[in-house]
Scaffold this motif. Structure first.
Motif, PDB file in Angstrom:
ATOM      1  N   GLU A 282      53.655 132.649 -26.675  1.00  0.00           N
ATOM      2  CA  GLU A 282      55.086 132.461 -26.339  1.00  0.00           C
ATOM      3  C   GLU A 282      55.407 133.047 -24.971  1.00  0.00           C
ATOM      4  O   GLU A 282      56.355 132.633 -24.316  1.00  0.00           O
ATOM      5  CB  GLU A 282      55.996 133.144 -27.358  1.00  0.00           C
ATOM      6  CG  GLU A 282      56.088 132.457 -28.694  1.00  0.00           C
ATOM      7  CD  GLU A 282      54.993 132.883 -29.663  1.00  0.00           C
ATOM      8  OE1 GLU A 282      54.023 133.532 -29.231  1.00  0.00           O
ATOM      9  OE2 GLU A 282      55.113 132.544 -30.857  1.00  0.00           O
ATOM     10  N   SER A 283      54.632 134.055 -24.538  1.00  0.00           N
ATOM     11  CA  SER A 283      54.926 134.720 -23.266  1.00  0.00           C
ATOM     12  C   SER A 283      53.827 134.498 -22.234  1.00  0.00           C
ATOM     13  O   SER A 283      53.797 135.167 -21.206  1.00  0.00           O
ATOM     14  CB  SER A 283      55.076 136.223 -23.482  1.00  0.00           C
ATOM     15  OG  SER A 283      55.805 136.493 -24.635  1.00  0.00           O
ATOM     16  N   THR A 284      52.922 133.573 -22.506  1.00  0.00           N
ATOM     17  CA  THR A 284      51.809 133.354 -21.570  1.00  0.00           C
ATOM     18  C   THR A 284      52.305 132.923 -20.191  1.00  0.00           C
ATOM     19  O   THR A 284      53.238 132.135 -20.082  1.00  0.00           O
ATOM     20  CB  THR A 284      50.866 132.254 -22.116  1.00  0.00           C
ATOM     21  OG1 THR A 284      50.261 132.735 -23.296  1.00  0.00           O
ATOM     22  CG2 THR A 284      49.784 131.893 -21.119  1.00  0.00           C
ATOM     23  N   THR A 285      51.653 133.490 -19.158  1.00  0.00           N
ATOM     24  CA  THR A 285      51.927 133.043 -17.789  1.00  0.00           C
ATOM     25  C   THR A 285      50.619 132.583 -17.157  1.00  0.00           C
ATOM     26  O   THR A 285      49.542 132.892 -17.658  1.00  0.00           O
ATOM     27  CB  THR A 285      52.511 134.182 -16.931  1.00  0.00           C
ATOM     28  OG1 THR A 285      51.570 135.252 -16.918  1.00  0.00           O
ATOM     29  CG2 THR A 285      53.851 134.647 -17.441  1.00  0.00           C
ATOM     30  N   TYR A 286      50.747 131.847 -16.060  1.00  0.00           N
ATOM     31  CA  TYR A 286      49.575 131.313 -15.372  1.00  0.00           C
ATOM     32  C   TYR A 286      49.587 131.772 -13.918  1.00  0.00           C
ATOM     33  O   TYR A 286      50.563 131.510 -13.201  1.00  0.00           O
ATOM     34  CB  TYR A 286      49.576 129.786 -15.458  1.00  0.00           C
ATOM     35  CG  TYR A 286      49.599 129.318 -16.895  1.00  0.00           C
ATOM     36  CD1 TYR A 286      48.447 129.366 -17.670  1.00  0.00           C
ATOM     37  CD2 TYR A 286      50.778 128.881 -17.499  1.00  0.00           C
ATOM     38  CE1 TYR A 286      48.462 128.978 -19.005  1.00  0.00           C
ATOM     39  CE2 TYR A 286      50.805 128.492 -18.827  1.00  0.00           C
ATOM     40  CZ  TYR A 286      49.643 128.545 -19.575  1.00  0.00           C
ATOM     41  OH  TYR A 286      49.665 128.172 -20.894  1.00  0.00           O
ATOM     42  N   ALA A 287      48.518 132.478 -13.509  1.00  0.00           N
ATOM     43  CA  ALA A 287      48.419 132.930 -12.125  1.00  0.00           C
ATOM     44  C   ALA A 287      47.882 131.782 -11.283  1.00  0.00           C
ATOM     45  O   ALA A 287      46.814 131.231 -11.584  1.00  0.00           O
ATOM     46  CB  ALA A 287      47.488 134.132 -12.033  1.00  0.00           C
ATOM     47  N   VAL A 288      48.620 131.430 -10.236  1.00  0.00           N
ATOM     48  CA  VAL A 288      48.199 130.305  -9.393  1.00  0.00           C
ATOM     49  C   VAL A 288      46.965 130.730  -8.593  1.00  0.00           C
ATOM     50  O   VAL A 288      46.955 131.802  -7.981  1.00  0.00           O
ATOM     51  CB  VAL A 288      49.330 129.898  -8.424  1.00  0.00           C
ATOM     52  CG1 VAL A 288      48.898 128.713  -7.563  1.00  0.00           C
ATOM     53  CG2 VAL A 288      50.596 129.569  -9.197  1.00  0.00           C
ATOM     54  N   LEU A 289      45.923 129.916  -8.612  1.00  0.00           N
ATOM     55  CA  LEU A 289      44.740 130.227  -7.808  1.00  0.00           C
ATOM     56  C   LEU A 289      44.972 129.621  -6.422  1.00  0.00           C
ATOM     57  O   LEU A 289      45.064 128.398  -6.285  1.00  0.00           O
ATOM     58  CB  LEU A 289      43.473 129.652  -8.436  1.00  0.00           C
ATOM     59  CG  LEU A 289      43.112 130.137  -9.841  1.00  0.00           C
ATOM     60  CD1 LEU A 289      41.673 129.774 -10.184  1.00  0.00           C
ATOM     61  CD2 LEU A 289      43.290 131.641  -9.978  1.00  0.00           C
ATOM     62  N   PRO A 290      45.071 130.484  -5.402  1.00  0.00           N
ATOM     63  CA  PRO A 290      45.525 129.984  -4.098  1.00  0.00           C
ATOM     64  C   PRO A 290      44.527 129.088  -3.374  1.00  0.00           C
ATOM     65  O   PRO A 290      44.871 128.503  -2.367  1.00  0.00           O
ATOM     66  CB  PRO A 290      45.790 131.255  -3.283  1.00  0.00           C
ATOM     67  CG  PRO A 290      45.314 132.392  -4.074  1.00  0.00           C
ATOM     68  CD  PRO A 290      44.931 131.944  -5.438  1.00  0.00           C
ATOM     69  N   ASN A 291      43.296 128.950  -3.872  1.00  0.00           N
ATOM     70  CA  ASN A 291      42.352 128.094  -3.137  1.00  0.00           C
ATOM     71  C   ASN A 291      42.086 126.765  -3.832  1.00  0.00           C
ATOM     72  O   ASN A 291      41.212 126.020  -3.423  1.00  0.00           O
ATOM     73  CB  ASN A 291      41.032 128.829  -2.904  1.00  0.00           C
ATOM     74  CG  ASN A 291      40.210 128.911  -4.171  1.00  0.00           C
ATOM     75  OD1 ASN A 291      40.765 128.838  -5.270  1.00  0.00           O
ATOM     76  ND2 ASN A 291      38.912 129.051  -4.026  1.00  0.00           N
ATOM     77  N   ILE A 292      42.827 126.454  -4.907  1.00  0.00           N
ATOM     78  CA  ILE A 292      42.530 125.172  -5.582  1.00  0.00           C
ATOM     79  C   ILE A 292      43.471 124.050  -5.165  1.00  0.00           C
ATOM     80  O   ILE A 292      43.347 122.926  -5.633  1.00  0.00           O
ATOM     81  CB  ILE A 292      42.544 125.289  -7.124  1.00  0.00           C
ATOM     82  CG1 ILE A 292      43.867 125.830  -7.616  1.00  0.00           C
ATOM     83  CG2 ILE A 292      41.393 126.112  -7.634  1.00  0.00           C
ATOM     84  CD1 ILE A 292      43.983 125.774  -9.115  1.00  0.00           C
ATOM     85  N   GLY A 293      44.405 124.370  -4.290  1.00  0.00           N
ATOM     86  CA  GLY A 293      45.332 123.360  -3.810  1.00  0.00           C
ATOM     87  C   GLY A 293      46.340 124.064  -2.926  1.00  0.00           C
ATOM     88  O   GLY A 293      46.315 125.295  -2.787  1.00  0.00           O
ATOM     89  N   TYR A 294      47.222 123.283  -2.314  1.00  0.00           N
ATOM     90  CA  TYR A 294      48.280 123.895  -1.511  1.00  0.00           C
ATOM     91  C   TYR A 294      49.572 123.679  -2.290  1.00  0.00           C
ATOM     92  O   TYR A 294      49.882 122.550  -2.687  1.00  0.00           O
ATOM     93  CB  TYR A 294      48.339 123.252  -0.126  1.00  0.00           C
ATOM     94  CG  TYR A 294      49.394 123.874   0.752  1.00  0.00           C
ATOM     95  CD1 TYR A 294      49.190 125.130   1.328  1.00  0.00           C
ATOM     96  CD2 TYR A 294      50.600 123.212   0.989  1.00  0.00           C
ATOM     97  CE1 TYR A 294      50.172 125.716   2.115  1.00  0.00           C
ATOM     98  CE2 TYR A 294      51.578 123.791   1.779  1.00  0.00           C
ATOM     99  CZ  TYR A 294      51.352 125.041   2.332  1.00  0.00           C
ATOM    100  OH  TYR A 294      52.323 125.621   3.102  1.00  0.00           O
ATOM    101  N   PHE A 295      50.308 124.768  -2.524  1.00  0.00           N
ATOM    102  CA  PHE A 295      51.447 124.677  -3.432  1.00  0.00           C
ATOM    103  C   PHE A 295      52.769 124.984  -2.743  1.00  0.00           C
ATOM    104  O   PHE A 295      52.861 125.895  -1.927  1.00  0.00           O
ATOM    105  CB  PHE A 295      51.265 125.649  -4.607  1.00  0.00           C
ATOM    106  CG  PHE A 295      50.028 125.352  -5.406  1.00  0.00           C
ATOM    107  CD1 PHE A 295      50.013 124.322  -6.331  1.00  0.00           C
ATOM    108  CD2 PHE A 295      48.857 126.071  -5.193  1.00  0.00           C
ATOM    109  CE1 PHE A 295      48.875 124.018  -7.046  1.00  0.00           C
ATOM    110  CE2 PHE A 295      47.699 125.782  -5.903  1.00  0.00           C
ATOM    111  CZ  PHE A 295      47.704 124.755  -6.833  1.00  0.00           C
TER     112      PHE A 295
END
Ligand code: AMP
Length: 522
Positions: A282-295
């Motif tokens: 319910e509280s899961t978050t996702y850390a963006v991996l900065p080298n898999i795309g440009y966001f």
């Protein structure tokens, strides 16, 4: 990498633009070899899938050409297309495969630190979609199918102790119902599936008796999973977003076994890994991996100061949203995600809404909120997938008291009636008294707290909410319908809001209504 997310983002953009600068799409945008974020944003427009469809169609139709990427695209992914009711084509390539494996490896490393599986193995349930070829001869399947078919997949999974236990024939079976093996019954008619499984399955009466005894000893199947697999460490799978509804059921089967939500991505590209596996789904978050795309991220709430400024400079107001960079997002704010991928999508509006919950070093940790356009709206009201889920959770408590549950749900805005009204579809585990369902219907109506909805309901600008109870098995029919269109079970998402153009799903829902109730809450 996450300590220096800003620079990694610059480098990633540079690499993407260098590798694909020769593609027709980028050539026409006047970048002239520039790869910095400022020039990129100035030259490249924000786009939706619809804008790119003609380019992707040309890729699918062939012949191979450098249209969106430097190297021609070799595979097409079919996204679930839950919203539009038909799968969308998106490009898939080796670079996207590499980012997929990177996400898998990253979250596995974090997971394994908290829950080491030592010499253990993972039991994985994976299913491919029906393979097909595009007019130009490219392989087309769901993104997960493209991943499972890739030559690198098996070795990479072995390295993270997650080998597949089913033979390829079963994973890639033409009919997923036949992949759900057990006893190899006469129902399994595909000879490829029969012969692959016959090699593995031997009659084992003692084990069968043991399983029978264990299952008979359970109360309402509670704790089934650890009973059958006493050494199980955790259960891993996507449990956020439209999957959240199934958590309660999964928890029931899992007993005390921890549930860990898997990563966040899409056919278009991956976004973040679950690096805090101990946090409940319910509280899961996702850390963006900065080298898999440009966001980039479009703020949903333009801050008040900017609005005042805009009024002053009224002549300069542009309707184009102003996205911010990965490291510029603010904790507590909601954003729409924009992806520039390694597979030929540039400033692509993914259509997801996320909330920034914190930072892992300098990269944001995102909570998935909802799809942008899965929205219930009649006039000034706006209710998202999340609002619907909360309303259903609240009303479902009333039938839980009767020892029943909402197996699955969906919704629709009925504009044929005057005024228009919300229709909520429920499939329930058994018979529930009319009186209770009437209360559920009122509770649903009251649980949409959006001010636009409440005020419209009060003056009857939106009609009474309607609860339609479906016959058992309706949502299975919807699943089968999507599988027939080329979806895969591994990637299937129940449509939570069915638009008027999604004729077939609407027809399945409306043809299977057993009872319906109108709210008297207002
Ligand atoms: P598809 O391209 O068919 O795989 O669908 C991708 C979409 O699924 C994303 O854009 C999200 O809306 C949703 N999705 C993917 N991963 C997650 C997740 N971990 N939590 C919630 N929703 C997700």
């Amino acid at each position: 990498m996450t300590k220096d997310a800003e620079n990694v983002q610059r480098e990633t953009l540079k690499k993407i633009l260098e590798e694909n600068g020769s593609a027709e799409y980028l050539q026409n945008l006047g970048l002239h070899g520039r790869t910095d974020p400022e020039s990129f944003k100035a030259c490249v427009p924000l786009v939706t899938h619809q804008d790119l469809e003609p380019f992707i169609q040309r890729i699918a139709d062939g012949p191979p050409a450098s249209i969106l990427t430097g190297k021609p695209i070799t595979n097409i992914s079919l996204s679930s297309g839950t919203t539009q009711g038909k799968p969308k084509f998106v490009p898939f390539n080796d670079e996207l495969m590499e980012t997929t494996l990177q996400i898998f490896r990253t979250s596995y490393a974090f997971r394994n630190r908290e829950f080491p599986i030592k010499n253990g193995k993972a039991l994985q349930f994976i299913y491919s979609s029906k393979p097909s070829r595009t007019k130009g001869g490219l392989f087309a399947g769901t993104a997960t199918t493209n991943v499972f078919r890739n030559s690198q997949f098996k070795n990479a999974m072995k390295a993270m102790q997650s080998q597949c236990c089913s033979p390829d024939e079963v994973i890639f079976a033409p009919d997923f119902h036949q992949s759900l093996k057990g006893v190899l019954s006469s129902r399994i008619t595909f000879s490829s599936v029969r012969s692959a499984m016959a090699k593995l399955l031997k009659p084992n009466p003692e084990l069968a008796d043991l399983i029978h005894r264990k299952c008979s000893g359970l109360s309402n199947w509670y704790g089934l999973i650890p009973e059958l697999f006493p050494n199980v460490k955790y259960i891993y799978g996507i449990m956020t977003g439209s999957m959240e509804h199934y958590l309660k059921k999964l928890r029931h089967y899992a007993g005390d076994v921890p549930l860990l939500s898997a990563d966040y991505g899409s056919s278009e590209g991956w976004i973040g890994a679950n690096v805090n596996p101990k946090v409940p789904p319910e509280s899961t978050t996702y850390a963006v991996l900065p080298n898999i795309g440009y966001f980039e991220f479009i703020p949903l709430k333009v801050n008040a100061e900017e609005r005042v400024q805009d009024k002053v400079d009224a002549s300069f107001i542009s309707m184009e949203p102003k996205p911010v960079g990965l490291t510029e997002v603010k904790v507590g704010e909601e954003y729409e995600v924009i992806v520039t991928s390694v597979a030929g999508l540039y400033r692509y509006r993914l259509g997801d809404i996320v909330k920034v919950m914190g930072f892992h070093n300098s990269t944001p940790e995102l909570k998935f909120v909802c799809r942008r356009n899965l929205m219930l709206t009649v006039n000034i009201d706006k209710n998202t997938e999340k609002d619907l889920q909360l309303a259903v959770e609240e009303a479902a408590k009333l039938i839980a008291e009767e020892k029943h549950e909402v197996i699955d749900f969906s919704s629709h805005v009925d504009l044929w009636t005057e005024p228009g009204h919300y229709v909520i579809f429920w499939e329930i585990s058994g018979e529930v008294r009319d009186q209770v369902l009437e209360e559920c219907c009122n509770c649903l109506d009251r649980s949409f707290l959006d001010a636009g909805y409440v005020s419209s309901r009060k003056v009857n600008a939106i009609g009474p909410l309607e609860l339609r109870v479906l016959r058992r098995g309706t949502f299975h029919k919807i699943l089968d319908h999507y599988l027939g269109l080329g979806a895969a079970v591994s990637q299937f998402k129940t449509p939570r809001c069915v638009g008027p153009r999604n004729h077939k799903v609407l027809e399945i829902l409306c043809d299977n209504v057993a009872k319906s109730y109108f709210s008297t809450a207002f």
